[in-house]
Design an enzyme around this catalytic site. Sequence first.
Site, mmCIF file in Angstrom:
data_model
loop_
_atom_site.group_PDB
_atom_site.id
_atom_site.type_symbol
_atom_site.label_atom_id
_atom_site.label_comp_id
_atom_site.label_asym_id
_atom_site.label_seq_id
_atom_site.Cartn_x
_atom_site.Cartn_y
_atom_site.Cartn_z
ATOM 1 N N ASP A 133 0.816 -1.207 0.000
ATOM 2 C CA ASP A 133 0.000 0.000 0.000
ATOM 3 C C ASP A 133 0.854 1.263 0.000
ATOM 4 O O ASP A 133 2.068 1.216 0.173
ATOM 5 C CB ASP A 133 -0.901 0.026 1.240
ATOM 6 C CG ASP A 133 -1.912 -1.104 1.250
ATOM 7 O OD1 ASP A 133 -2.150 -1.695 0.187
ATOM 8 O OD2 ASP A 133 -2.465 -1.385 2.328
ATOM 9 N N TYR A 189 5.767 -10.572 6.639
ATOM 10 C CA TYR A 189 5.683 -9.137 6.875
ATOM 11 C C TYR A 189 6.067 -8.838 8.314
ATOM 12 O O TYR A 189 5.895 -9.669 9.216
ATOM 13 C CB TYR A 189 4.252 -8.624 6.646
ATOM 14 C CG TYR A 189 3.874 -8.401 5.201
ATOM 15 C CD1 TYR A 189 3.906 -7.126 4.641
ATOM 16 C CD2 TYR A 189 3.458 -9.451 4.396
ATOM 17 C CE1 TYR A 189 3.543 -6.909 3.318
ATOM 18 C CE2 TYR A 189 3.098 -9.251 3.076
ATOM 19 C CZ TYR A 189 3.147 -7.973 2.545
ATOM 20 O OH TYR A 189 2.788 -7.766 1.230
#
Length: 586
Positions: A133, A189
């Site tokens: 993002d 992540y």
Amino acid sequence: MDASGEQGGAGDKRKRRDMGRSEWSRQQTDKRGQNEQLENTKRQKREKGEFVTPIYATHFPQEDIDSEKRRPKKKVAVLLGYSGTGYHGMQMSTTEKTIEGELFAAFVAADAISKANAADPKKSSFVRCARTDKGVHAAGNIVSLKMIVEDPDLVQKINEKLSPQIRVWGIELANKSFSCYQMCDSRIYEYLIPTHCFIPPHPSTHLGRALVKMAEKEGDLDAYKARQEEVASFWDETDENYVKPILEQLPEDIRDLVEKALHIGTDDTRASSEEREEKRAPADQEETQESPAASLQATEAGPDASGEEAIDPKRLQVIQTVKQIKAAYLKAKKAYRIPPARLQRVQAALDKYLGTKRFWNYTIQKTYTDPSAKRLIKSFNANPTPIIINGTEWLSMKVHGQSFMMHQIRKMVAMVALVVRCGCDPERIDETYGPTRIAIPKAPGLGLLLERPVFTNYSRKAVESGKNPIDFDKYDKEISEFKQREIYDRIFREEEESNAFNLFFNHIDHFPGEEFLYITSGGVKAAKPVGEPSTAPVPAGETAKQDEGSATLKKTEQQEESNVLASVEVDGEEDTDLPKTGEEEG
């Protein structure tokens, strides 16, 4: 496309259907000619003003393209890292500055992509492993494409054309069929979050009052207090040590106004304040609801925006004191150090995500029955040893999953933080996999980074065929230095300047609606429901008017949820240009 183009496309489809795919592909050998025809069409559209030139595209004169020597291309995996600050995400955009856009332009500038293909990444079979993002970072990510790799100094030349925020670690030759998106086994992540995000809401806030009220109503008060035991005294100590000294210096009339603005003081003061609010006329409410949230937020903009120059001295002193107390609260939060018991609660909540779950509430554009909402989480661990940076304690959480949907990790982190800080039973996370739509906000993007994608199966087969595996470990030194300089330091610096995490949870704590009350002892039923797109079959005989009304209601409900979330999310990211599938990362 004009009518002739549409007719030509339809004709091509009929030919493919009639002769079969394999025979059709053998007929299509003049790819260079097709590309030239496509470029001519684009050029004509540009001349007519009908074609928007992508910002990542590099255009060369036709004579340069024609005279360029053809060089062999190889399918490769490009290993890279980047800091997402200042970029509109990873995915290429025709109008916004993105990681892929800058990367593609650097490939062209380093002569790794021919002039004929310099304006269209599709011609090079350009594919990303994981989309991130806006503002999200990656220590390791991969793009695969067909590239000219004759130059032994290619990696160095590409990096010379890139911003210091983007680094190519290496380029590995791959099989012709290699796609970094399709062949990625899983992704890891990391999310960095200040530990003060796990402090409970202040008792005077809307959410702080609702937590106690709901626990009493549901007969859950003792269990609620037990889940908050290790932080039960935080706000009393903060008010005593940080706020009381400020208030004691004020004249009594000013102190009373400040306490009312902040909704602090005795329970009687708080109750009478609430009673007064209930009696106010609707016309007054927009103005009087300035306390506490709007009063605090109004001080963000500074003297000019808040009109301090034009107001009376008494009100000016109130505003300045509110600012001072707000800074004191933030100072107290930054001094907080998470106790082991609190950290164990964080891990217990993270464990609720393990396995294959229906994560439809943790993304956008998904329904409860959508099979693609099921995702596998292999591990989600909080580092038992937080680190202290510039006086603030930070917690690292790493999640290893097969794949992730849009905003999924940020919503998972936000949900865990809400569960722990609000003394909620971790079982509430299990309820988010059910059919009820729940408004879960997404935590700030600046804390998220892609650690690396995992290619275990491909790497094993690559070694068997004589090619190098995809291995980030051999670049460990460069990645560690880059991650500290361009990612970690940037995250810490940005939070120091913006206080994004503090703002995010303050917005939720002061939010006056019921949408987030699922985190109280009242459970999901206590929250104002938000709409889920209907998946039930339409009964026979339903009219078109009813269908239209249902569609309008669905759109209204979805917009309502979007508005609620936008009111507490502070990064300003737009979801309007996201892929319809939602099959994207982070």
